[in-house]
Design a protein around this motif. Structure first.
Motif, PDB file in Angstrom:
ATOM      1  N   ASN A   3      60.700  38.841  29.398  1.00  0.00           N
ATOM      2  CA  ASN A   3      60.626  39.780  28.311  1.00  0.00           C
ATOM      3  C   ASN A   3      59.740  40.906  28.475  1.00  0.00           C
ATOM      4  OD1 ASN A   3      60.463  40.835  25.499  1.00  0.00           O
ATOM      5  ND2 ASN A   3      60.583  38.764  24.797  1.00  0.00           N
ATOM      6  N   PRO A   4      60.370  42.180  28.396  1.00  0.00           N
ATOM      7  CA  PRO A   4      59.588  43.289  28.586  1.00  0.00           C
ATOM      8  C   PRO A   4      58.261  43.503  27.474  1.00  0.00           C
ATOM      9  CG  PRO A   4      61.812  43.672  27.687  1.00  0.00           C
ATOM     10  CD  PRO A   4      61.760  42.441  27.951  1.00  0.00           C
ATOM     11  N   VAL A   5      58.596  42.701  26.320  1.00  0.00           N
ATOM     12  CA  VAL A   5      57.424  42.804  25.484  1.00  0.00           C
ATOM     13  C   VAL A   5      56.097  41.830  26.095  1.00  0.00           C
ATOM     14  CG1 VAL A   5      56.542  42.363  23.163  1.00  0.00           C
ATOM     15  CG2 VAL A   5      58.873  42.978  23.475  1.00  0.00           C
ATOM     16  N   TYR A   6      56.277  40.884  26.362  1.00  0.00           N
ATOM     17  CA  TYR A   6      55.420  40.000  27.037  1.00  0.00           C
ATOM     18  C   TYR A   6      54.780  40.909  28.320  1.00  0.00           C
ATOM     19  CZ  TYR A   6      56.710  36.121  24.301  1.00  0.00           C
ATOM     20  OH  TYR A   6      56.820  35.348  23.258  1.00  0.00           O
ATOM     21  N   ALA A   7      55.622  41.307  29.025  1.00  0.00           N
ATOM     22  CA  ALA A   7      55.117  41.970  30.284  1.00  0.00           C
ATOM     23  C   ALA A   7      54.209  43.421  29.868  1.00  0.00           C
ATOM     24  CB  ALA A   7      56.212  42.563  31.212  1.00  0.00           C
ATOM     25  N   ALA A   8      54.691  44.021  28.929  1.00  0.00           N
ATOM     26  CA  ALA A   8      53.666  45.039  28.512  1.00  0.00           C
ATOM     27  C   ALA A   8      52.468  44.717  27.953  1.00  0.00           C
ATOM     28  CB  ALA A   8      54.400  46.011  27.429  1.00  0.00           C
ATOM     29  N   LEU A   9      52.445  43.434  27.336  1.00  0.00           N
ATOM     30  CA  LEU A   9      51.190  43.023  26.566  1.00  0.00           C
ATOM     31  C   LEU A   9      50.323  42.554  27.701  1.00  0.00           C
ATOM     32  CD1 LEU A   9      52.447  41.163  23.392  1.00  0.00           C
ATOM     33  CD2 LEU A   9      51.192  43.110  23.509  1.00  0.00           C
ATOM     34  N   HIS A  10      50.880  41.960  28.658  1.00  0.00           N
ATOM     35  CA  HIS A  10      49.821  41.286  30.001  1.00  0.00           C
ATOM     36  C   HIS A  10      49.442  42.532  30.726  1.00  0.00           C
ATOM     37  CE1 HIS A  10      51.656  37.352  29.033  1.00  0.00           C
ATOM     38  NE2 HIS A  10      50.425  37.075  29.399  1.00  0.00           N
ATOM     39  N   LEU A  11      50.152  43.590  30.816  1.00  0.00           N
ATOM     40  CA  LEU A  11      49.922  44.694  31.370  1.00  0.00           C
ATOM     41  C   LEU A  11      48.778  45.448  30.799  1.00  0.00           C
ATOM     42  CD1 LEU A  11      50.252  46.890  33.801  1.00  0.00           C
ATOM     43  CD2 LEU A  11      51.882  48.024  32.372  1.00  0.00           C
ATOM     44  N   MET A  12      48.682  45.508  29.361  1.00  0.00           N
ATOM     45  CA  MET A  12      47.632  45.968  28.542  1.00  0.00           C
ATOM     46  C   MET A  12      46.267  45.072  28.773  1.00  0.00           C
ATOM     47  SD  MET A  12      47.589  46.655  24.535  1.00  0.00           S
ATOM     48  CE  MET A  12      49.201  47.603  24.627  1.00  0.00           C
ATOM     49  N   LEU A  13      46.548  43.833  28.835  1.00  0.00           N
ATOM     50  CA  LEU A  13      45.383  42.840  29.234  1.00  0.00           C
ATOM     51  C   LEU A  13      44.825  43.140  30.469  1.00  0.00           C
ATOM     52  CD1 LEU A  13      43.518  40.474  28.485  1.00  0.00           C
ATOM     53  CD2 LEU A  13      45.478  38.931  29.343  1.00  0.00           C
ATOM     54  N   ALA A  14      45.736  43.473  31.567  1.00  0.00           N
ATOM     55  CA  ALA A  14      45.120  43.618  32.891  1.00  0.00           C
ATOM     56  C   ALA A  14      44.154  44.887  32.974  1.00  0.00           C
ATOM     57  CB  ALA A  14      46.277  43.863  33.831  1.00  0.00           C
ATOM     58  N   PHE A  15      44.707  45.994  32.187  1.00  0.00           N
ATOM     59  CA  PHE A  15      44.171  47.426  32.120  1.00  0.00           C
ATOM     60  C   PHE A  15      42.686  46.959  31.388  1.00  0.00           C
ATOM     61  CE2 PHE A  15      48.242  49.726  32.154  1.00  0.00           C
ATOM     62  CZ  PHE A  15      47.996  49.962  33.746  1.00  0.00           C
ATOM     63  N   PHE A  16      42.563  46.261  30.381  1.00  0.00           N
ATOM     64  CA  PHE A  16      41.364  46.088  29.588  1.00  0.00           C
ATOM     65  C   PHE A  16      40.501  45.215  30.701  1.00  0.00           C
ATOM     66  CE2 PHE A  16      43.087  47.224  25.384  1.00  0.00           C
ATOM     67  CZ  PHE A  16      42.096  47.675  24.960  1.00  0.00           C
ATOM     68  N   THR A  17      40.798  44.274  31.420  1.00  0.00           N
ATOM     69  CA  THR A  17      40.254  43.678  32.383  1.00  0.00           C
ATOM     70  C   THR A  17      39.316  44.479  33.325  1.00  0.00           C
ATOM     71  OG1 THR A  17      41.531  41.668  31.358  1.00  0.00           O
ATOM     72  CG2 THR A  17      40.034  41.630  33.338  1.00  0.00           C
ATOM     73  N   THR A  18      40.308  45.304  33.961  1.00  0.00           N
ATOM     74  CA  THR A  18      39.912  46.208  34.847  1.00  0.00           C
ATOM     75  C   THR A  18      38.723  47.037  34.500  1.00  0.00           C
ATOM     76  OG1 THR A  18      41.986  46.110  35.917  1.00  0.00           O
ATOM     77  CG2 THR A  18      40.635  47.804  36.662  1.00  0.00           C
ATOM     78  N   GLY A  19      39.014  47.438  33.134  1.00  0.00           N
ATOM     79  CA  GLY A  19      37.951  48.588  32.620  1.00  0.00           C
ATOM     80  C   GLY A  19      36.594  47.629  32.419  1.00  0.00           C
ATOM     81  N   GLY A  20      36.687  46.355  32.073  1.00  0.00           N
ATOM     82  CA  GLY A  20      35.738  45.489  32.046  1.00  0.00           C
ATOM     83  C   GLY A  20      34.813  45.537  33.146  1.00  0.00           C
ATOM     84  N   LEU A  21      35.724  45.119  34.511  1.00  0.00           N
ATOM     85  CA  LEU A  21      35.060  45.207  35.811  1.00  0.00           C
ATOM     86  C   LEU A  21      34.291  46.400  36.238  1.00  0.00           C
ATOM     87  CD1 LEU A  21      37.804  42.957  37.554  1.00  0.00           C
ATOM     88  CD2 LEU A  21      35.605  42.387  37.175  1.00  0.00           C
ATOM     89  N   TRP A  22      34.949  47.559  36.085  1.00  0.00           N
ATOM     90  CA  TRP A  22      34.380  48.832  36.072  1.00  0.00           C
ATOM     91  C   TRP A  22      33.150  49.091  35.432  1.00  0.00           C
ATOM     92  CZ3 TRP A  22      39.224  52.204  36.797  1.00  0.00           C
ATOM     93  CH2 TRP A  22      39.950  52.218  38.050  1.00  0.00           C
ATOM     94  N   LEU A  23      33.104  48.715  34.128  1.00  0.00           N
ATOM     95  CA  LEU A  23      31.883  48.925  33.574  1.00  0.00           C
ATOM     96  C   LEU A  23      30.665  48.178  34.103  1.00  0.00           C
ATOM     97  CD1 LEU A  23      33.059  48.349  29.703  1.00  0.00           C
ATOM     98  CD2 LEU A  23      31.872  50.337  30.779  1.00  0.00           C
ATOM     99  N   MET A  24      31.025  46.914  34.821  1.00  0.00           N
ATOM    100  CA  MET A  24      30.089  46.086  35.392  1.00  0.00           C
ATOM    101  C   MET A  24      29.649  46.890  36.689  1.00  0.00           C
ATOM    102  SD  MET A  24      31.380  42.251  35.217  1.00  0.00           S
ATOM    103  CE  MET A  24      29.835  41.561  35.886  1.00  0.00           C
TER     104      MET A  24
END
Length: 198
Positions: free
Chosen positions: A27-48
């Protein structure tokens, strides 16, 4: 294991899971939501890693562009929008869970300051700007890869527009100039029809 390492492994596990779900979700909706989660998580790693500019740029630019990406997916796949709107409540639990995970991640990253845990061992001297250093590197040492990335993004944008273009729709607008100079004999035609007898 200290708190910083635990947060790193937690964010890394969520990032790997989200990246796998982006490419495996049907489902493209699920894929887009997981992509958003991946971006937020990467942002958290870069904040560290004390790369605040990269983290904020990733969240603002890419998470904002996810909606454009989802729009292109809908346009390319001809998804029935009415059916998606009817099934809004089906996606609500997944969206709520992903939202809570993002809030938990940001709380862990920002909460590490209150636990007296150093986010990074690198000592940054006073007066040094992270954004200024990145900008200086982009226009000096990495100017050719930077320009190449700009060209690739431009080509991708043009390709997306060309692929989603459905052709020009026929216009029903009448031309007043041709209407003024019309003659009756061009518009009216008298037909001789035989009379039918009962």
């Amino acid at each position: 294991m200290d708190f910083q390492t635990a947060v790193f492994f937690f964010l890394s596990a969520i990032l790997v899971f989200a990246a796998l779900r982006v490419i495996t979700a049907r489902n493209p909706v699920y894929a887009a939501l997981h992509l958003m989660l991946a971006f937020f998580t990467t942002g958290g790693l870069w904040l560290m890693l004390q790369a605040e500019f990269l983290a904020i740029a990733l969240i603002v630019v890419y998470v904002g562009a996810v909606m454009v990406l989802f729009l292109f997916v809908v346009m390319m796949l001809d998804i029935n929008i009415d059916r998606i709107r009817e099934g809004f409540w089906r996606y609500l639990p997944l969206g709520a869970v992903l939202g809570l995970v993002m809030v938990l991640e940001m709380g862990l990253v920002l909460g590490s300051k209150y636990f007296q845990v150093p986010i990074s061992e690198v000592v940054v001297p006073a007066g040094v700007s992270n954004t200024k250093e990145i900008g200086a590197l982009l226009v000096t040492d990495y100017v050719f890869p930077f320009e190449l990335a700009a060209v690739i993004l431009l080509v991708g944008m043009i390709a997306a527009v060309v692929l989603t273009f459905r052709g020009r729709k026929p216009s029903k607008i009448s031309n007043p100039n041709t209407q003024v100079f019309v003659k009756a004999k061009d518009r009216v035609r008298v037909l001789q029809m035989p009379v039918e007898k009962d």
